[in-house]
Design an enzyme around this catalytic site. Structure first.
Site, PDB file in Angstrom:
ATOM      1  N   TRP A 149       0.790  -1.225   0.000  1.00  0.00           N
ATOM      2  CA  TRP A 149       0.000   0.000   0.000  1.00  0.00           C
ATOM      3  C   TRP A 149       0.825   1.279   0.000  1.00  0.00           C
ATOM      4  O   TRP A 149       0.291   2.365  -0.196  1.00  0.00           O
ATOM      5  CB  TRP A 149      -0.929   0.038   1.222  1.00  0.00           C
ATOM      6  CG  TRP A 149      -0.286  -0.350   2.529  1.00  0.00           C
ATOM      7  CD1 TRP A 149      -0.364  -1.560   3.155  1.00  0.00           C
ATOM      8  CD2 TRP A 149       0.541   0.466   3.369  1.00  0.00           C
ATOM      9  NE1 TRP A 149       0.357  -1.548   4.332  1.00  0.00           N
ATOM     10  CE2 TRP A 149       0.919  -0.318   4.491  1.00  0.00           C
ATOM     11  CE3 TRP A 149       0.980   1.790   3.297  1.00  0.00           C
ATOM     12  CZ2 TRP A 149       1.735   0.173   5.516  1.00  0.00           C
ATOM     13  CZ3 TRP A 149       1.796   2.286   4.303  1.00  0.00           C
ATOM     14  CH2 TRP A 149       2.158   1.477   5.407  1.00  0.00           C
ATOM     15  N   ASN A 150       2.147   1.203   0.190  1.00  0.00           N
ATOM     16  CA  ASN A 150       2.902   2.439   0.399  1.00  0.00           C
ATOM     17  C   ASN A 150       3.168   3.223  -0.879  1.00  0.00           C
ATOM     18  O   ASN A 150       3.347   4.439  -0.832  1.00  0.00           O
ATOM     19  CB  ASN A 150       4.217   2.151   1.139  1.00  0.00           C
ATOM     20  CG  ASN A 150       5.098   1.157   0.414  1.00  0.00           C
ATOM     21  OD1 ASN A 150       4.631   0.264  -0.274  1.00  0.00           O
ATOM     22  ND2 ASN A 150       6.407   1.309   0.582  1.00  0.00           N
ATOM     23  N   ALA A 174      -3.502  -6.234  -5.683  1.00  0.00           N
ATOM     24  CA  ALA A 174      -2.980  -4.967  -5.166  1.00  0.00           C
ATOM     25  C   ALA A 174      -3.560  -4.700  -3.781  1.00  0.00           C
ATOM     26  O   ALA A 174      -4.450  -5.416  -3.303  1.00  0.00           O
ATOM     27  CB  ALA A 174      -3.323  -3.828  -6.126  1.00  0.00           C
ATOM     28  N   GLY A 226       6.620  -6.744   0.114  1.00  0.00           N
ATOM     29  CA  GLY A 226       5.902  -6.713   1.382  1.00  0.00           C
ATOM     30  C   GLY A 226       6.828  -6.996   2.548  1.00  0.00           C
ATOM     31  O   GLY A 226       8.052  -6.929   2.429  1.00  0.00           O
ATOM     32  N   GLU A 248      10.727  -9.039  -2.586  1.00  0.00           N
ATOM     33  CA  GLU A 248      11.326  -7.772  -2.161  1.00  0.00           C
ATOM     34  C   GLU A 248      10.685  -7.445  -0.828  1.00  0.00           C
ATOM     35  O   GLU A 248       9.527  -7.036  -0.757  1.00  0.00           O
ATOM     36  CB  GLU A 248      11.080  -6.675  -3.198  1.00  0.00           C
ATOM     37  CG  GLU A 248      11.926  -5.433  -2.984  1.00  0.00           C
ATOM     38  CD  GLU A 248      11.186  -4.342  -2.230  1.00  0.00           C
ATOM     39  OE1 GLU A 248      11.408  -4.240  -0.991  1.00  0.00           O
ATOM     40  OE2 GLU A 248      10.406  -3.616  -2.842  1.00  0.00           O
ATOM     41  N   LEU A 249      11.459  -7.657   0.256  1.00  0.00           N
ATOM     42  CA  LEU A 249      10.884  -7.652   1.598  1.00  0.00           C
ATOM     43  C   LEU A 249      11.356  -6.441   2.403  1.00  0.00           C
ATOM     44  O   LEU A 249      11.791  -5.446   1.842  1.00  0.00           O
ATOM     45  CB  LEU A 249      11.222  -8.972   2.288  1.00  0.00           C
ATOM     46  CG  LEU A 249      10.851 -10.229   1.474  1.00  0.00           C
ATOM     47  CD1 LEU A 249      11.250 -11.494   2.219  1.00  0.00           C
ATOM     48  CD2 LEU A 249       9.365 -10.240   1.137  1.00  0.00           C
ATOM     49  N   CYS A 282      10.481   1.115   2.091  1.00  0.00           N
ATOM     50  CA  CYS A 282      11.329   0.002   2.522  1.00  0.00           C
ATOM     51  C   CYS A 282      12.807   0.363   2.507  1.00  0.00           C
ATOM     52  O   CYS A 282      13.609  -0.261   3.211  1.00  0.00           O
ATOM     53  CB  CYS A 282      11.065  -1.238   1.672  1.00  0.00           C
ATOM     54  SG  CYS A 282      11.204  -0.954  -0.102  1.00  0.00           S
ATOM     55  N   GLU A 379      11.822  -2.793  11.852  1.00  0.00           N
ATOM     56  CA  GLU A 379      11.624  -1.710  10.890  1.00  0.00           C
ATOM     57  C   GLU A 379      10.436  -0.846  11.324  1.00  0.00           C
ATOM     58  O   GLU A 379       9.319  -1.335  11.445  1.00  0.00           O
ATOM     59  CB  GLU A 379      11.349  -2.297   9.501  1.00  0.00           C
ATOM     60  CG  GLU A 379      11.112  -1.261   8.426  1.00  0.00           C
ATOM     61  CD  GLU A 379      10.762  -1.886   7.082  1.00  0.00           C
ATOM     62  OE1 GLU A 379      10.926  -1.211   6.060  1.00  0.00           O
ATOM     63  OE2 GLU A 379      10.327  -3.071   7.061  1.00  0.00           O
TER      64      GLU A 379
END
Length: 478
Positions: A149-150, A174, A226, A248-249, A282, A379
């Site tokens: 969502w970012n 999405a 995510g 991609e975390l 991220c 994080e």
């Protein structure tokens, strides 16, 4: 705010609604923008069948023709920059200027991958007389993708552009909180002439969608941007059917500030970048490891700039930071600050909710945060910066590598020997020197350790969406 798009699913080239919906809320005003339909199992079955048919057509479409359609869609997105940007600001909260840039970045992903798809060369390997050995690339198949969502538009763009440029079809789930960006992308491809079934867009309960799609035999790649927790779960699901994953975390980016740098510029740059997208990035710079000889000056200048950040509704002139994208992040950030203070950290500015309405959180700076504090390991994904002094570069690199994440890292220095050491020793997939930019469409992007595996973007980006076949042709039967 302008017209917010109708919220629908996009399956097999058509738009559809369902009775089961969830609200999409403006995080700055807490007003409802619309109701988002959730996909039923029957919708997912339709999307899968459509993607299977779409793959048969699209994988045989020449790369030049694929590129032409992708470029037409990108051109439509550029033409609608203002409309899309206002939709993003309405549902996510980021300042309108940042939303406009996100639309352009999304279009750039499509433009780069469209061109790169025409340069996925195979090769001929020298061999003995009477034999020819060659290497071929083929699209992997149906892709099940999940975007966060970012970044409502550019994150879906990354997944869709890689899949389509490679000749794959895709089913994208999405984010339910910020669906407009992906809907605008689907609209653009519909108008650009993309064959039905090549792109399918669904929303709904994440666990239901992933549990249905990932085990399907025709799904050959699972792509996620995510959290590490979700990435591990989806990887476990994919492993049960030997399905490839592209992950991609999360990240927890360190910033090493050496004693020879321009202290004022580094501090202002760091504070400004930390508050971009309300820290919901991220690759956001979070753990500032500053040489002790310049620490006090750096902390003062950083705090001054952070405290001056203009917070408000993203549509208002001059606003630099909008709200958090959802209400659940506010107490999470407050708890991280409270925990750090209980361990002896110093709060320099911020630390709590901003205002009475909307999901706003104050730009926050803490110094001298002990390693036992949760924020040193977790994080924050919000506008919180941690500033700690270090004695030397060796200590800074050790602290940078002390977390399980390894997505992005940054260094400020003018010394060549420092640069070489940081490049060689900081454990991240993306390292930037004297800039806080982490990636471009033409560069490979991804992490190491708990920040994932695989790359998006650059010449490496399309490889995740393709299989590699070695062909050995002998002139006679051996």
């Amino acid at each position: 705010m302008g017209t917010y798009p109708d919220l629908k699913l996009f399956i097999d080239g058509g738009w559809r609604e369902n009775a089961e919906t969830s609200p999409v809320v403006n995080p700055a005003t807490e007003e409802e923008l619309g109701r988002l339909p959730h996909a039923r199992i029957s919708d997912l079955e339709d999307a899968l069948s459509a993607a299977e048919r779409g793959f048969k057509v699209w994988s045989k479409t020449p790369p030049r023709e694929r590129a032409d359609i992708i470029l037409r869609a990108a051109s439509i997105m550029r033409e609608r920059q203002e409309e899309i940007a206002r939709s993003i600001t309405a549902e996510h909260g980021k300042p309108l200027a940042q939303a406009r840039l996100e639309v352009i970045r999304g279009a750039e992903f499509f433009e780069w991958d469209a061109g790169e798809a025409m340069r996925m060369y195979g090769r001929v390997i020298p061999s003995a007389p009477g034999s020819k050995i060659s290497v071929h690339h083929h699209p992997i198949g149906v892709v099940a993708a999940f975007s966060p969502w970012n970044f409502p538009m550019s994150q879906p763009a990354r997944k869709i552009s890689g899949a389509l440029a490679s000749g794959c079809s895709i089913i994208l789930k999405a984010a339910e909180e910020t669906p407009a960006g992906a809907i605008h992308i689907a609209r653009a491809f519909e108008e650009a002439g993309l064959p039905a079934g090549v792109l399918n867009l669904v929303f709904g309960t994440p666990s239901e969608i992933s549990q249905f799609l990932i085990p399907q035999p025709s799904v050959r790649l699972v792509a996620l941007t995510g959290s590490t927790r979700v990435g591990r779960h989806l990887t476990e699901l994919a492993a049960q059917s030997d399905t490839r994953v592209l992950m991609e975390l999360g990240g927890h980016a360190p910033v090493i500030v050496c004693e020879d740098t321009d202290v004022g510029k580094a501090a202002v740059s760091g504070a400004t970048r930390k508050m971009r997208n309300a820290g919901q990035v991220c690759t956001s710079p979070t753990r500032f490891l500053v040489h002790e000889s310049i620490f006090d000056e750096f902390a003062d200048r950083f705090t001054e700039r952070a405290a001056a950040t203009v917070v408000g509704n993203g549509v208002e002139d001059g606003v630099e930071m909008g709200p958090l994208a959802n209400d659940r992040r506010v107490p999470v950030l407050a708890d991280l600050v409270k925990d750090a203070l209980s361990h002896g950290a110093e709060l320099r500015t911020g630390g709590q909710r901003h205002g009475e309405k909307g999901y706003f959180f104050q730009p926050t700076v803490m110094t001298n945060v002990p390693s036992a504090a949760r924020i040193m390991r977790e994080e924050p994904f919000g506008p919180i910066a941690v500033l700690n002094p270090v004695k030397n570069l060796e200590e800074a690199i050790a602290e940078a590598n002390a977390v399980p994440y390894g997505l992005a890292g940054y260094g400020f220095t003018n010394r060549a020997d420092y640069i070489d050491r940081m490049i060689d020793e900081v454990e991240v997939g993306n390292f930037s020197i004297n800039t806080l930019e982490a990636s471009l469409p033409e560069t490979p992007f991804g992490g190491v350790k708990s920040s994932g595996y695989g790359r998006e973007g650059g010449t490496e980006g399309l490889e995740s969406y393709m299989t590699i076949k070695n062909v050995w042709h002998s002139a006679s039967i051996a």
